[in-house]
Structure formats: structure tokens, C-alpha cells
Design an enzyme around this catalytic site. Sequence first.
Site, PDB file in Angstrom:
ATOM      1  N   CYS A 131     -24.624 -15.189  -5.181  1.00  0.00           N
ATOM      2  CA  CYS A 131     -24.604 -14.663  -3.810  1.00  0.00           C
ATOM      3  C   CYS A 131     -24.579 -13.141  -3.797  1.00  0.00           C
ATOM      4  CB  CYS A 131     -23.384 -15.206  -3.069  1.00  0.00           C
ATOM      5  SG  CYS A 131     -23.234 -14.635  -1.363  1.00  0.00           S
ATOM      6  N   CYS A 153     -14.770  -1.031   8.748  1.00  0.00           N
ATOM      7  CA  CYS A 153     -15.995  -1.834   8.769  1.00  0.00           C
ATOM      8  C   CYS A 153     -15.662  -3.199   8.183  1.00  0.00           C
ATOM      9  CB  CYS A 153     -17.087  -1.143   7.944  1.00  0.00           C
ATOM     10  SG  CYS A 153     -18.635  -2.072   7.825  1.00  0.00           S
ATOM     11  N   ASP A 155       0.826  -1.221   0.000  1.00  0.00           N
ATOM     12  CA  ASP A 155       0.000   0.000   0.000  1.00  0.00           C
ATOM     13  C   ASP A 155       0.853   1.261   0.000  1.00  0.00           C
ATOM     14  OD1 ASP A 155      -2.141  -1.704   0.207  1.00  0.00           O
ATOM     15  OD2 ASP A 155      -2.413  -1.425   2.346  1.00  0.00           O
ATOM     16  N   CYS A 180     -19.022  -6.482   5.048  1.00  0.00           N
ATOM     17  CA  CYS A 180     -19.057  -7.168   3.756  1.00  0.00           C
ATOM     18  C   CYS A 180     -18.048  -8.304   3.689  1.00  0.00           C
ATOM     19  CB  CYS A 180     -18.882  -6.178   2.603  1.00  0.00           C
ATOM     20  SG  CYS A 180     -17.270  -5.367   2.526  1.00  0.00           S
ATOM     21  N   CYS A 193     -18.252 -16.126  -7.078  1.00  0.00           N
ATOM     22  CA  CYS A 193     -19.323 -15.520  -6.286  1.00  0.00           C
ATOM     23  C   CYS A 193     -20.691 -16.106  -6.614  1.00  0.00           C
ATOM     24  CB  CYS A 193     -19.364 -14.006  -6.513  1.00  0.00           C
ATOM     25  SG  CYS A 193     -18.038 -13.093  -5.700  1.00  0.00           S
ATOM     26  N   CYS A 200     -18.908   4.373   1.781  1.00  0.00           N
ATOM     27  CA  CYS A 200     -18.296   3.234   2.472  1.00  0.00           C
ATOM     28  C   CYS A 200     -17.856   3.645   3.874  1.00  0.00           C
ATOM     29  CB  CYS A 200     -17.102   2.726   1.666  1.00  0.00           C
ATOM     30  SG  CYS A 200     -16.156   1.432   2.488  1.00  0.00           S
ATOM     31  N   CYS A 225     -19.178 -13.108   3.987  1.00  0.00           N
ATOM     32  CA  CYS A 225     -18.850 -13.899   2.790  1.00  0.00           C
ATOM     33  C   CYS A 225     -18.864 -15.398   3.119  1.00  0.00           C
ATOM     34  CB  CYS A 225     -17.483 -13.499   2.245  1.00  0.00           C
ATOM     35  SG  CYS A 225     -16.999 -14.443   0.770  1.00  0.00           S
ATOM     36  N   CYS A 230     -22.640  -9.837   0.615  1.00  0.00           N
ATOM     37  CA  CYS A 230     -21.818  -8.654   0.893  1.00  0.00           C
ATOM     38  C   CYS A 230     -22.509  -7.373   0.470  1.00  0.00           C
ATOM     39  CB  CYS A 230     -20.458  -8.774   0.215  1.00  0.00           C
ATOM     40  SG  CYS A 230     -20.521  -8.880  -1.593  1.00  0.00           S
TER      41      CYS A 230
END
Length: 345
Positions: free
Chosen positions: A188, A238, A131, A241, A185, A211, A245, A191
Amino acid sequence: MARALKAEAAAVGFSECRICRPGDVPQVAERLADFVAAGRHGQMGWMAERMHWRGAPDALWPEARSVIMLAENYGPLHDPLAVLGLRDRAAISVYAQHRDYHDVVKKRLKRLGRWLIETAGDRPEIKVFVDTAPVMEKPLGQAAGLGWQGKHTNLVSRRLGSWFFLGCIFTTAELQVDAAEVDHCGSCRACLDVCPTGAFPAPYQLDARRCISYLTIEHAGPVPEELRAGLGNRIYGCDDCLAVCPWNKFAQASAEVKYHARPDLVAPELEALAVLDDAAFRARFSGSPIKRIGRDRFVRNVCYAIGNSGDPALVPAVQALCEDDDAAVRDAARWAVLRLKATLA
């Protein structure tokens, strides 16, 4: 060499190691441009800067021939959603409940990079990133086969679930690449449906401006009033999401003790956090990623959580902050007081 590299990556503590080419993500530039053009990056101006590098990893360092993508498991020992029902307590994202992962992952990357330089022929050059550069780690992670970008835009692994950090090593060494991962995915929507603030305009699309992770960490100044109730008691990040999963049924708790939650950060009392001045804030969160947002933004978030608590007994905790030196803290405190007093009407 690729097989030996993966064995060494496991030896230094990484959960997964996969390899791709810098040019294996040709679709990233267009997706990033659309994201920024729609303003969905909010105040994160750095997303728009150096887009030619973010959208084309092979332009970041043209000499690089391979990208080594590493996954670092930080799976929690506890249910990260349990704290959401404790309205007088604060919810802190799992990844921030102990040491700053940047420091831990970078040390492993450097150890693995040194091994590669010393072991591979012609002493290849390397650059390590966590990052810290205009690198789109998630698309590269999918190209390398670590996982796929789910409908919440985060990377998901069939073996690790949602709980893993990403690090990467760009190198001039020519290494055998792995097959890209495909989407698993299916139909589904867990999330997407769980998001308290409706941050997903559509599957595989995120509007950062809604968000909670962005609002509590990156967003400066007052949070839009219509979104404050959705924050609940979340004061830093947070996990909703990620936590819902279904692929997390394969996830395991991290073996790295530096990622195990500090007891005082699992569900700290909002009242105790509201009184932190700058010195106390720095002392409490030394070595934590929370420290980087500063006391003012942190206490602003605490005020929102207190306002959402529904507990009038917490009014004194924010009453004094109505005259705080920081304008955003004052605004949040006054909002919290009015919201709590309304519960008495």
C-alpha cells in the site's frame, strides 16, 4: 501484575496498554541521527538536543525497568477530508478540534501511575510522559506491540487504525513485556501518494520541512512560496496521510467527549478567522492545542488558505492584514491578495 495493570488502564479510559523494556529500540539512535543530519527536522531544534536520550530510552532514566505504553483513541465522528472541498472554510486537524490532549492523557497517566505505586510491591517509582520529554514514543509503541510505524512514519494499529494518542509511563517495576508488532503495510502507498506537498522522500521517511503539520504548527516565519499552494485550506495540521490508511476500516469514534469536535472548529469560515486579534484568538482557542502557536502564526496560515481559496470576494479579509504588525502575516496577506486578484485577470 501486567494483567491487572492492563485491566486498570482500560478502567481509567485507555484504549490499549502494552509493555516493553527501555532498551527495546536499539535502531532508533541511528535513524534519528540520519534524520537530523539530513536537516529533515527543519526548525525543530529540540529534535537535535539531547539526542543521546531520544535515541536510547534506557539512558533517559537508567533505573527504569519497564515502559508502559498507552493508546488513547480520538477517532472522529465525521470525515476529516470533507472540509478540503470547502475552500472558503478552514481545515483543522482532528486532534485539535477540542480539548488539548496533553491535559487529558496526562491525567489518565497519573491515575494509572498512582494505582501502580499503590498496588505493586516495593512501591515502584514512575515518570509519566506525553510529548513532554526526549522520548521517542512511536518506536516504543511498536516495541510494546501497540502498532507499527507505517510508511508515513506514524503508528498504525490493527484495532484502532490511525486515530490514537500515545502516552507512556517509565517505571522501576519489573513487568512482563509484550511482543513487538510487525509491519502490516504491505504494498500500500495510499499515505505516500496523498501528501499534497511531497513530504515523503521514500516509504518510512519523512522530511518535516515539507510536511503541512510542521509548516502550519512548528515553522516560524514565512512558509516557502513553492509549498503554499499545497497547504490548501489547512490552517492547523493535516490529516491526509492518516485518513486514507485502509486500516481505519477498523477504527471507531472516540468515546471521550473531550475529543469530540467543537462545531465551530469543524469547518470555520476563513473570513471570520482572519480578523482575530490576539485577545480574540486567545479567547476562542482557550484550552485548545491551537493556542500554543499564537495569533500571528495562526493568521499567517489563514492568509495562505484564503490565497488558495480562489474566491476574490475574500480579498477584503486579507487586504487589511497587508499592514499587520507581524512580518510573516504581512507577507502571507500580500501573497494572498496577489493570488486572488490573479484569478480576475
